[in-house]
Design a protein around this motif. Sequence first.
Motif, PDB file in Angstrom:
ATOM      1  N   ASP A  77       0.859  -1.184   0.000  1.00  0.00           N
ATOM      2  CA  ASP A  77       0.000   0.000   0.000  1.00  0.00           C
ATOM      3  C   ASP A  77       0.895   1.234   0.000  1.00  0.00           C
ATOM      4  O   ASP A  77       1.633   1.477   0.954  1.00  0.00           O
ATOM      5  N   VAL A  78       0.830   1.994  -1.088  1.00  0.00           N
ATOM      6  CA  VAL A  78       1.665   3.191  -1.221  1.00  0.00           C
ATOM      7  C   VAL A  78       0.752   4.419  -1.262  1.00  0.00           C
ATOM      8  O   VAL A  78       0.180   4.727  -2.311  1.00  0.00           O
ATOM      9  N   PRO A  79       0.606   5.139  -0.159  1.00  0.00           N
ATOM     10  CA  PRO A  79      -0.261   6.316  -0.136  1.00  0.00           C
ATOM     11  C   PRO A  79       0.213   7.410  -1.093  1.00  0.00           C
ATOM     12  O   PRO A  79       1.418   7.547  -1.345  1.00  0.00           O
ATOM     13  N   GLU A  80      -0.734   8.176  -1.603  1.00  0.00           N
ATOM     14  CA  GLU A  80      -0.403   9.254  -2.543  1.00  0.00           C
ATOM     15  C   GLU A  80       0.564  10.252  -1.918  1.00  0.00           C
ATOM     16  O   GLU A  80       1.467  10.752  -2.595  1.00  0.00           O
ATOM     17  N   ARG A  81       0.367  10.543  -0.658  1.00  0.00           N
ATOM     18  CA  ARG A  81       1.234  11.521   0.015  1.00  0.00           C
ATOM     19  C   ARG A  81       2.680  11.049   0.020  1.00  0.00           C
ATOM     20  O   ARG A  81       3.611  11.861  -0.108  1.00  0.00           O
ATOM     21  N   LEU A  82       2.871   9.737   0.136  1.00  0.00           N
ATOM     22  CA  LEU A  82       4.214   9.177   0.139  1.00  0.00           C
ATOM     23  C   LEU A  82       4.834   9.267  -1.262  1.00  0.00           C
ATOM     24  O   LEU A  82       6.028   9.557  -1.408  1.00  0.00           O
ATOM     25  N   VAL A  83       4.025   9.014  -2.279  1.00  0.00           N
ATOM     26  CA  VAL A  83       4.509   9.118  -3.655  1.00  0.00           C
ATOM     27  C   VAL A  83       4.947  10.552  -3.946  1.00  0.00           C
ATOM     28  O   VAL A  83       5.993  10.792  -4.553  1.00  0.00           O
ATOM     29  N   GLU A  84       4.134  11.508  -3.496  1.00  0.00           N
ATOM     30  CA  GLU A  84       4.470  12.915  -3.709  1.00  0.00           C
ATOM     31  C   GLU A  84       5.788  13.265  -3.018  1.00  0.00           C
ATOM     32  O   GLU A  84       6.631  13.985  -3.581  1.00  0.00           O
ATOM     33  N   ALA A  85       5.979  12.749  -1.809  1.00  0.00           N
ATOM     34  CA  ALA A  85       7.206  13.036  -1.061  1.00  0.00           C
ATOM     35  C   ALA A  85       8.424  12.450  -1.768  1.00  0.00           C
ATOM     36  O   ALA A  85       9.466  13.105  -1.868  1.00  0.00           O
ATOM     37  N   ARG A  86       8.313  11.215  -2.263  1.00  0.00           N
ATOM     38  CA  ARG A  86       9.437  10.597  -2.950  1.00  0.00           C
ATOM     39  C   ARG A  86       9.707  11.301  -4.285  1.00  0.00           C
ATOM     40  O   ARG A  86      10.864  11.463  -4.680  1.00  0.00           O
ATOM     41  N   ALA A  87       8.650  11.711  -4.985  1.00  0.00           N
ATOM     42  CA  ALA A  87       8.840  12.442  -6.251  1.00  0.00           C
ATOM     43  C   ALA A  87       9.639  13.707  -6.003  1.00  0.00           C
ATOM     44  O   ALA A  87      10.538  14.069  -6.774  1.00  0.00           O
ATOM     45  N   ARG A  88       9.330  14.395  -4.904  1.00  0.00           N
ATOM     46  CA  ARG A  88      10.085  15.615  -4.581  1.00  0.00           C
ATOM     47  C   ARG A  88      11.520  15.275  -4.212  1.00  0.00           C
ATOM     48  O   ARG A  88      12.450  16.028  -4.561  1.00  0.00           O
ATOM     49  N   GLU A  89      11.741  14.154  -3.536  1.00  0.00           N
ATOM     50  CA  GLU A  89      13.110  13.728  -3.231  1.00  0.00           C
ATOM     51  C   GLU A  89      13.894  13.511  -4.520  1.00  0.00           C
ATOM     52  O   GLU A  89      15.070  13.907  -4.625  1.00  0.00           O
ATOM     53  N   LEU A  90      13.268  12.866  -5.511  1.00  0.00           N
ATOM     54  CA  LEU A  90      13.939  12.618  -6.792  1.00  0.00           C
ATOM     55  C   LEU A  90      14.295  13.938  -7.473  1.00  0.00           C
ATOM     56  O   LEU A  90      15.381  14.074  -8.055  1.00  0.00           O
ATOM     57  N   TRP A  91      13.394  14.909  -7.418  1.00  0.00           N
ATOM     58  CA  TRP A  91      13.659  16.212  -8.022  1.00  0.00           C
ATOM     59  C   TRP A  91      14.795  16.922  -7.282  1.00  0.00           C
ATOM     60  O   TRP A  91      15.677  17.527  -7.910  1.00  0.00           O
TER      61      TRP A  91
END
Length: 468
Positions: free
Chosen positions: A306-320
């Motif tokens: 289970d990957v919450p949207e908030r977690l995906v957003e946080a990791r996307a920002r980490e990648l950026w």
Amino acid sequence: MASPVKTNVTELPESRVRVEAEVPADEVERRLNQTAKALGREMKIPGFRKGKVPPPVVLRRVGRQAVLDETLRSSLGAWYVDAIDAAGIAPVGDPEVALGELPSEGEALTFSIEIGVRPTARLGEYKGLEVGRREPDVDEEAVDKEIENLRERLARLETVERAAQRGDFVVVDYRGTIDGEPFEGGEARDQPIELGSERLIPGFEDQLQGATAGEERTVTVTFPDDYGAEHIAGKTAEFAVTVKEVKAKELPDLDDDLASDAAGLDTLEELREDIRERLREADEREVEAEFRESAVDAAVANATVDVPERLVEARARELWERLATTLARQGISREAYLQISGKSEEAILEEARPDAERALRREAVLAAIVEAEGIEVAEEELIEALEHSAEHEDTTAEKLLARLEQAGRLDALREDLATRKAVELLAETATPIEAERARAREKLWKPGEEEAGETGGQPPGKLWTPGS
């Protein structure tokens, strides 16, 4: 080295936790005195030699509150890292840190951290999965390209009596002015410029095409707003340019002499075969890396994460943020990159979401496999992993290991090596199948279908990537 910070972890919804951290009073006082000692080196107080003002005097003169504030600025980051390590969590995204009441003498410091953490995975089948593996392939066009690269590296510059054209080099003297005044870095002599290389300010090279030796030209350009030299960024400059020579690039002939000069080989065919073999070896390594990654994705496809949207957003920002840091090391600002790419930061973050989700799922599954298999990393493996870094730092792996342990960074290395061993396990137990067969099966099986064949659900080795 044991962390001085004590923690209590509370699980929150959507893969988040709250970490209540406490820094013992003696640790606070130790850091407080370090700060006071550092401040004392800069203070001048009658009766004490400069740099020798003792901490108690600094505390009385400056005030405990002010010294404590400075201590927090310098130490809270380290205490945060200690708290994360002590809590045993894998953080994702930026934390929300709340500081408690500032402690009086003899009291502990408290603060809380709320942050996303790596999601947990419920494993399905992960050993012996069928995984697509392509055969190594060497494209003859790639061999031709390598040959041309060699010719470029061995090219000679010959002076020519004609007008300069794209691909030529011009040797010039130039002197630049802004509003009629010379500026720092705006003058050079005998400067070689490759026309069409686009290494200079946009428009500079274009205005020299068609020039001949002995010709004088005026080149007008505008420096980009994000130009590295702030004193001329965004300004329009005029350059007085004298063209001294025009040089054409002469490529060596495509013959046996090229093989001898480039690689010490006898014939052009031997050179082609040598390049072909090196490209094949490189592609074999790439095939192996692709297979390992596919083996991980096959295990991920069989797991429940289970990957919450908030977690995906946080990791996307980490990648950026990682990309921005890499660009900064190359002298490219965020603003410049956004301008070059023609994208907004929001668009880049949106594009990063599939990679972010995929990474989180992989990390969750690999962590679960490490736990399920009881994978451990021996000290010998740690030392072996540090050999290359130790050689680069002119020390021994054992000393580097001790330094990492002293700094509290050994667990991160241990976790990384354990994860690699989990990947090795998946790859070693996987059954390779033809890549075409794997791709065809990927089109047949859809995530979440209940009646997708005789076995139902997803096949064990299906190469479905989360988020695709």
